[in-house]
Design an enzyme around this catalytic site. Structure first.
Site, PDB file in Angstrom:
ATOM      1  N   LYS A  84      45.972 -19.497 -15.103  1.00 10.53           N
ATOM      2  CA  LYS A  84      45.600 -19.216 -16.491  1.00 10.53           C
ATOM      3  C   LYS A  84      46.794 -18.606 -17.221  1.00 10.53           C
ATOM      4  O   LYS A  84      47.661 -17.996 -16.589  1.00 10.53           O
ATOM      5  CB  LYS A  84      44.445 -18.201 -16.520  1.00 10.53           C
ATOM      6  CG  LYS A  84      43.097 -18.770 -16.136  1.00 10.53           C
ATOM      7  CD  LYS A  84      42.015 -17.709 -16.275  1.00 10.53           C
ATOM      8  CE  LYS A  84      40.657 -18.253 -15.877  1.00 10.53           C
ATOM      9  NZ  LYS A  84      40.149 -19.315 -16.752  1.00 10.53           N
ATOM     10  N   ARG A 130      31.992 -23.728 -10.290  1.00  9.90           N
ATOM     11  CA  ARG A 130      31.080 -24.779  -9.816  1.00  9.90           C
ATOM     12  C   ARG A 130      31.317 -25.070  -8.341  1.00  9.90           C
ATOM     13  O   ARG A 130      30.402 -25.484  -7.634  1.00  9.90           O
ATOM     14  CB  ARG A 130      31.255 -26.032 -10.695  1.00  9.90           C
ATOM     15  CG  ARG A 130      32.633 -26.614 -10.663  1.00  9.90           C
ATOM     16  CD  ARG A 130      32.907 -27.533 -11.848  1.00  9.90           C
ATOM     17  NE  ARG A 130      33.295 -26.794 -13.051  1.00  9.90           N
ATOM     18  CZ  ARG A 130      33.589 -27.365 -14.220  1.00  9.90           C
ATOM     19  NH1 ARG A 130      33.529 -28.681 -14.354  1.00  9.90           N
ATOM     20  NH2 ARG A 130      33.930 -26.626 -15.255  1.00  9.90           N
TER      21      ARG A 130
HETATM   22  N1  BES Z   1      35.693 -18.139 -15.461  1.00  8.58           N
HETATM   23  C1  BES Z   1      36.148 -19.247 -16.215  1.00  8.58           C
HETATM   24  C2  BES Z   1      35.336 -19.454 -17.499  1.00  8.58           C
HETATM   25  C3  BES Z   1      35.615 -18.478 -18.597  1.00  8.58           C
HETATM   26  C4  BES Z   1      36.789 -18.563 -19.332  1.00  8.58           C
HETATM   27  C5  BES Z   1      34.700 -17.524 -18.900  1.00  8.58           C
HETATM   28  C6  BES Z   1      37.014 -17.678 -20.356  1.00  8.58           C
HETATM   29  C7  BES Z   1      34.922 -16.649 -19.945  1.00  8.58           C
HETATM   30  C8  BES Z   1      36.082 -16.708 -20.657  1.00  8.58           C
HETATM   31  C9  BES Z   1      36.038 -20.522 -15.399  1.00  8.58           C
HETATM   32  O1  BES Z   1      36.257 -20.389 -14.047  1.00  8.58           O
HETATM   33  C10 BES Z   1      37.083 -21.439 -15.922  1.00  8.58           C
HETATM   34  O2  BES Z   1      38.232 -21.124 -15.787  1.00  8.58           O
HETATM   35  N2  BES Z   1      36.678 -22.556 -16.505  1.00  8.58           N
HETATM   36  C11 BES Z   1      37.583 -23.493 -17.068  1.00  8.58           C
HETATM   37  C12 BES Z   1      37.098 -24.875 -16.710  1.00  8.58           C
HETATM   38  C13 BES Z   1      38.089 -25.953 -17.042  1.00  8.58           C
HETATM   39  C14 BES Z   1      39.299 -25.849 -16.158  1.00  8.58           C
HETATM   40  C15 BES Z   1      37.416 -27.290 -16.859  1.00  8.58           C
HETATM   41  C16 BES Z   1      37.582 -23.279 -18.567  1.00  8.58           C
HETATM   42  O3  BES Z   1      36.523 -23.004 -19.142  1.00  8.58           O
HETATM   43  O4  BES Z   1      38.644 -23.352 -19.165  1.00  8.58           O
HETATM   44 MN    MN Z   2      38.337 -20.491 -13.550  1.00  9.46          MN
END
Ligand code: BES
Ligand code: MN
Ligand code: ZN
Length: 499
Positions: free
Chosen positions: A278, A352
């Site tokens: 990230k 997931r």
């Molecule tokens: N934990 C995150 C989702 C999230 C992001 C929650 C920001 C709250 C604030 C999750 O694991 C994630 O990183 N999801 C990705 C999925 C994508 C790579 C398809 C996302 O939402 O960017």
């Molecule tokens: Mn994630």
């Protein structure tokens, strides 16, 4: 803090501060004696219009010493404007005002006179106010060298006029306290830094909670997860030095043979994204990626405190998502417990990957319904902001019951579709399914991924990415969706009792 229900008139209040609910500028009928005891000072104050007519306006006044009714310790009056009509949502807003005023008020005791609100049931009032006071009293102090002092408020009495209302007032009080305590437990776990709240720590807290309330708990470690074939869950955990845990809790308040409700929580104690790292900004907030797990534990706490006549199972998959030489790589293919092979196209779509195995595992409890809670997608925040959680379900009855609970509590949720049309986005050229579905409808495709693993039972998924915590100056966990879940379980136990 102590709470009590008192069958007493307001002029008999035995507290430092008395909260009076009033509508408009009129003296409510129940306050005539108090007004007389103050030689008309109260009605004059109301008539002055200083309070204002807007719902939620507050006027705090010290009582003129000579006019203190009786010789009790009453020193302060808080007048709270209810506006013309009060509905359940309005009552919750008023409860927040009462809580903020009392918790920040530098007083030890308060009495709350509910006689000025006629249109909302007594139990709803004592529930909302008690929950708000417990919520408002929470501080995160674990790592402050000089924590701000706790609120001085030690006692709250609700003054009720009719004996017949006592039972309802008590029931509402118990519910409000349990929900408030459950939310604060959830908030504390979620607010803890990720170097303190590790998967091992979460497991210890779950075991402690279970012991305290006489519930069963089990914690599975890596060898057992391997034996179960949880290749998807383990693939997320393997880049971290913190070992993963699969936690289960069992609360048995219902009949011996009654099938349980199962709550399944995403417990990523830190989500760096893994090799699909990230961006740095705001990454600290990924300590909240165990908000689903924390809400499972908070809901168990509330249900156990209330002793609800239901059977409840909790399943929490918890680990870290970290980059490392032995971490999962984009392109890796893993095999889930269900036998489905998954191509990991983005290691940041890890929620997931741990949930699919937790959901497969949950089937062994033969649940009547399964509800998973997960801070699953940033896309859900784009869709619904920080107001509503995203709700998905493979059953309309379950979706409606959860939406009703959301409506009753103000812990909002909004249903989004699980149509098969979206499944196409999860096609993989190399495995049974891909773990991402591209940018369009990102919250929906994440839910559709989970739906592949929940076909054998009645299931709902709450995407709480936007609702589990607040960013910015008021950064902190919200305790959501504990109110929604407890309300759903309470309503369910009421319905079962009627059958
Ligand atoms: N934990 C995150 C989702 C999230 C992001 C929650 C920001 C709250 C604030 C999750 O694991 C994630 O990183 N999801 C990705 C999925 C994508 C790579 C398809 C996302 O939402 O960017
Ligand atoms: Mn994630
Ligand atoms: Zn995540």
């Amino acid at each position: 803090m102590e709470f009590s229900i008192n069958l007493a008139a307001p002029e008999k209040a035995q507290a430092e501060c008395l909260v009076l609910t009033v509508s408009g500028k009129k003296l409510p009928s129940g306050l005539a004696k108090l007004d007389a005891a103050s030689n008309g000072w109260l009605s004059a104050l109301l008539a002055s219009g200083e309070l204002g007519e807007k719902a939620g306006s507050v006027l705090t006044s010290h009582l003129p010493g000579t006019q203190t009714p009786n010789d009790n310790k009453l020193q302060k009056l808080v007048l709270l404007q209810t506006g013309k009509e009060v509905d359940a949502a309005g009552a919750r807003k008023l409860a927040d005002v009462i809580a903020k005023t009392l918790v920040g008020g530098k007083l030890a005791s308060a009495a709350v006179w509910l006689g000025g609100i006629k249109d909302v049931a007594t139990d709803a009032l004592t529930a909302a106010i008690s929950q708000a006071i417990v919520f408002e009293s929470y501080r995160f102090t674990a790592f402050k060298s000089e924590p701000e002092p706790a609120s001085s408020l030690a006692r709250v009495d609700y003054l009720i006029a009719k004996k017949a209302d006592t039972e309802a007032a008590e029931a509402g009080l118990a519910r409000g306290l349990a929900v408030g305590h459950g939310m604060n437990f959830t908030r504390e776990l979620a607010n803890l830094p990720p170097n303190a709240c590790t998967p091992t720590y979460l497991a210890e807290e779950a075991v402690k909670l279970a012991r305290h309330y006489g519930m069963k708990s089990t914690v599975l470690d890596t060898p057992e997860l391997e034996a179960l074939g949880m290749g998807s869950f383990l693939s997320v955990a393997k880049g971290s030095v913190q070992p993963p845990k699969l936690i289960t809790l069992e609360y048995r308040g219902g009949s011996k043979t009654g099938k349980p409700v199962a709550l399944v929580g995403k417990g990523i104690t830190f989500d760096s994204g893994g090799i699909s790292l990230k961006p740095g900004e705001g990454m600290d907030e990924m300590k909240y990626d165990m908000g689903g797990a924390a809400a499972v534990l908070g809901t168990f706490r509330a249900v156990a405190e209330l002793g609800l006549p239901i059977n409840l199972v909790g399943v929490i998959a918890t680990c870290e998502n970290m980059p490392a030489g032995n971490a999962s790589k984009p392109g890796d293919i893993v095999k889930s417990m269900a036998g489905t092979t998954i191509e990991i196209l983005n290691t940041d779509a890890e929620g997931r990957l741990i949930l699919c195995d937790a959901l497969t595992y949950t089937a062994r409890f033969e649940p009547e319904v399964v509800i998973d809670l997960a801070t699953l997608t940033g896309a859900c925040i784009i869709a619904l902001g920080h107001v509503a959680s995203g709700l998905y379900a493979n059953d309309d009855g379950l979706a409606d019951a959860l939406l009703a609970a959301a409506g009753n509590t103000g812990d909002k949720a909004w249903r989004l579709p699980l149509w098969d049309d979206y499944q196409e986005q999860l096609k993989s050229n190399f495995a049974d399914v891909a773990n991402i579905g591209g940018r369009p409808a990102g919250s929906v495709t994440a839910a559709c991924f989970l739906a592949r693993f929940t076909k054998n039972y009645t299931w709902a998924h709450l995407d709480i990415a936007g609702t589990a915590w607040k960013s910015g100056a008021a950064k902190g966990a919200t305790g959501r969706p504990v109110p929604l879940l407890v309300e759903y379980l309470v309503q369910r136990s009421v319905k079962k009792a009627k059958k």
